[in-house]
Design a protein around this motif. Structure first.
Motif, mmCIF file in Angstrom:
data_model
loop_
_atom_site.group_PDB
_atom_site.id
_atom_site.type_symbol
_atom_site.label_atom_id
_atom_site.label_comp_id
_atom_site.label_asym_id
_atom_site.label_seq_id
_atom_site.Cartn_x
_atom_site.Cartn_y
_atom_site.Cartn_z
ATOM 1 N N ALA A 238 -3.813 5.345 -6.523
ATOM 2 C CA ALA A 238 -3.128 4.231 -5.834
ATOM 3 C C ALA A 238 -3.780 2.901 -6.222
ATOM 4 O O ALA A 238 -3.082 1.900 -6.467
ATOM 5 N N THR A 239 -5.110 2.888 -6.310
ATOM 6 C CA THR A 239 -5.796 1.631 -6.668
ATOM 7 C C THR A 239 -5.468 1.231 -8.104
ATOM 8 O O THR A 239 -5.288 0.036 -8.405
ATOM 9 N N ALA B 71 1.244 6.985 -6.567
ATOM 10 C CA ALA B 71 0.067 7.829 -6.816
ATOM 11 C C ALA B 71 0.422 9.307 -6.614
ATOM 12 O O ALA B 71 0.000 10.167 -7.392
ATOM 13 N N ALA C 147 2.192 1.878 -3.435
ATOM 14 C CA ALA C 147 1.144 2.335 -4.359
ATOM 15 C C ALA C 147 0.845 3.814 -4.123
ATOM 16 O O ALA C 147 0.647 4.590 -5.073
ATOM 17 N N PHE C 148 0.824 4.224 -2.859
ATOM 18 C CA PHE C 148 0.548 5.642 -2.574
ATOM 19 C C PHE C 148 1.725 6.519 -3.005
ATOM 20 O O PHE C 148 1.516 7.642 -3.490
ATOM 21 N N LEU D 84 0.833 -1.204 0.000
ATOM 22 C CA LEU D 84 0.000 0.000 0.000
ATOM 23 C C LEU D 84 0.870 1.259 0.000
ATOM 24 O O LEU D 84 0.587 2.236 -0.701
ATOM 25 N N HIS D 85 1.952 1.205 0.754
ATOM 26 C CA HIS D 85 2.845 2.347 0.840
ATOM 27 C C HIS D 85 3.429 2.655 -0.538
ATOM 28 O O HIS D 85 3.421 3.805 -1.000
ATOM 29 N N GLU E 116 -6.550 8.173 -3.810
ATOM 30 C CA GLU E 116 -6.919 6.769 -3.580
ATOM 31 C C GLU E 116 -7.186 6.055 -4.910
ATOM 32 O O GLU E 116 -6.855 4.879 -5.080
#
Ligand SMILES: Cc1ncc(COP(=O)(O)O)c(C=O)c1O
Length: 463
Positions: A337-338, A125, A121-122, A118-119, A334
């Motif tokens: 990132a997704t 982003a 991906a953000f 997740l980190h 978000e």
């Protein structure tokens, strides 16, 4: 809100079973409905006479049940007005379940975040974000990047999809609410799986629809019954992929045979959580008109609040028109990132699936050890077991369990008409050690009930 005597009669279900005088059993059942949120605060109950008629009991019994609730602070009365539901907040034990940090929360069925994935991906982003600064950032259908990434996710699974078939939403629940508000008129009928996801029930009843439940049993879906029910419904809502709460997955042959007569929403929130076999084919491969709802809440993290609707562009236009009444779009970071997560195929990664598999097995093992007479088929995917107890204790167990350090979602929250009093949904999204401890606490709570103890906790929210 006034609740009719027939609605109360449906909710109390089989209250007549069990020991003790009838008025006591009735007041206990009504109290559990209040604690569980199914009789909401401020709701005006039917008169004693109407309730007595609907339940086929004497007015004295109905009156005695109401008086007990008034004495314990669950009903407020005024002269010449209906009794209204309240909670006795002055009683120390009347705290919402799960507020004690040592309590193990089995009411949520959602995995923790995969931190590093997740980190990353953000971080990616944030690098892309400046591209969006020149525009206003409100996009009712979602960013081009994410709509294309979701379309590609379907294409990879064998379903031809273009970005204009996709609307991005703030999670699957938002998608269900938007569909319910847009497609349903008051008194329309919605066919649902029974049991089903509780917040879907709320989305449809919130649109003032009537529910037509069709059972999902341990052997799957009854296609003939779905066809029959679909003929009288305006909408169907089915969770075909690792169903919440049972974990069932509709077989390929059932998918091939099912041709609903009404518009059908397929909830694919759990699709990627195939633990023992392949990810199921998208339902719309077989029924191209199906409206698919998806989300990354289970395949990545609920905190992302990203979901989507896959539907014909004409329907998405209607949804786009309706959306601003409640929200103006989904946050851009978000979405970016997704899109990274989907494009890099990092949703439902091998670690997530491995953890879920071993936690599912640990939960099954703990049940065998601490609650050997409880039956809980092992699902091939998803996040929960649907455990069935020999005795109808689910709501009472949910109300007492926090006293033993565990919160659960009672079975009737997953159904209508007071069904599933023998069932409890048990998620396996927590670490194995906590699951084992939770089941041993639940077994202690059950023994306390058997000794005649009662609980008064209001339920934690379910997800
Ligand atoms: C079957 C089902 N549909 C929808 C949702 C809501 O998902 P989201 O968190 O994306 O709103 C859930 C969450 O638990 C679910 O289990």
């Amino acid at each position: 809100m006034k609740i009719s005597s027939h609605a109360v009669a449906r909710m109390v279900g089989t209250w007549q079973e069990g020991p003790g005088p009838a008025h006591q059993r009735l007041s206990d059942r009504l109290r559990l409905l209040i604690l569980d949120g199914r009789l909401s605060l401020g709701a005006a109950l039917p008169s004693e006479r109407d309730l007595a008629t609907a339940l086929g009991i004497s007015r004295t019994t109905a009156g005695a049940a109401y008086r007990t609730l008034v004495e314990h602070g669950y009903l407020a009365t005024r002269a010449r007005a209906r009794a209204t539901v309240r909670l006795p907040h002055d009683t120390p034990s009347e705290r919402p379940a799960g507020t004690d940090p040592s309590t193990i929360d089995l009411s949520f069925a959602a995995p923790p975040a995969p931190v590093e994935i997740l980190h990353a991906a953000f971080a990616a982003a944030l690098e892309q974000l400046p591209r969006h600064f020149e525009r206003h950032g409100y996009d009712r259908c979602g960013t081009a990047e994410l709509r294309e990434a979701v379309a590609d996710w379907y294409r990879r699974r064998g379903l031809s999809t273009a970005p204009d078939h996709i609307m991005i939403t703030n999670g699957a629940q938002h998608a269900l609410g938007l569909l319910a508000r847009t497609l349903l008129s008051p008194r329309d009928t919605v066919l649902i799986d029974h049991p089903t996801y509780p917040h879907a029930i709320r989305a449809f009843t919130g649109a003032r629809a009537r529910l037509l439940p069709v059972a999902v049993g341990t052997s799957g879906w009854d296609i003939a019954q779905l066809h029959e029910a679909g003929r009288t419904a305006q909408l169907a809502y089915l969770i075909t992929d690792f169903h919440n709460p049972t974990g069932m997955c509709m077989s390929a042959s059932e998918r091939r045979r099912l041709r609903p007569a009404c518009p059908t929403v397929i909830d694919e929130t759990m699709t990627e959580l195939a633990l023992d076999g392949a990810t199921p084919e998208p339902f719309a491969v077989h029924v191209p008109t199906a409206i698919s709802v998806g989300s990354v809440s289970k395949s990545v993290w609920g905190g992302l609040r990203i979901g989507w609707i896959r539907a014909a562009p004409a329907l998405l236009d209607r949804l786009e028109q309706a959306r601003p009444a409640t929200d103006l779009g989904t946050p851009v970071v978000e979405q970016l990132a997704t899109a990274v997560l989907l494009n890099e195929r990092r949703t439902a990664g091998p670690d997530t699936l491995r953890h879920l598999r071993s936690q599912r097995d640990a939960l099954s093992q703990a049940l065998t050890e601490h609650l050997p007479d409880v039956h809980a088929p092992r699902p091939a995917g998803g996040v929960s077991l649907w455990a069935s107890f020999p005795e109808p204790i689910s709501s009472r167990l949910a109300a007492i369990a926090p006293d033993y350090g565990v919160t659960i979602a009672a079975g009737p929250r997953f159904g209508v008409g007071g069904a599933f009093e023998r069932h409890v949904r048990l998620p396996y999204t927590l670490p194995s050690g906590q699951l084992t401890e939770a089941i041993s606490r639940l077994a202690r709570a059950r023994r306390a009930l058997a000794r005649g103890a009662t609980g008064t906790h209001t339920p934690a929210p379910v997800a």
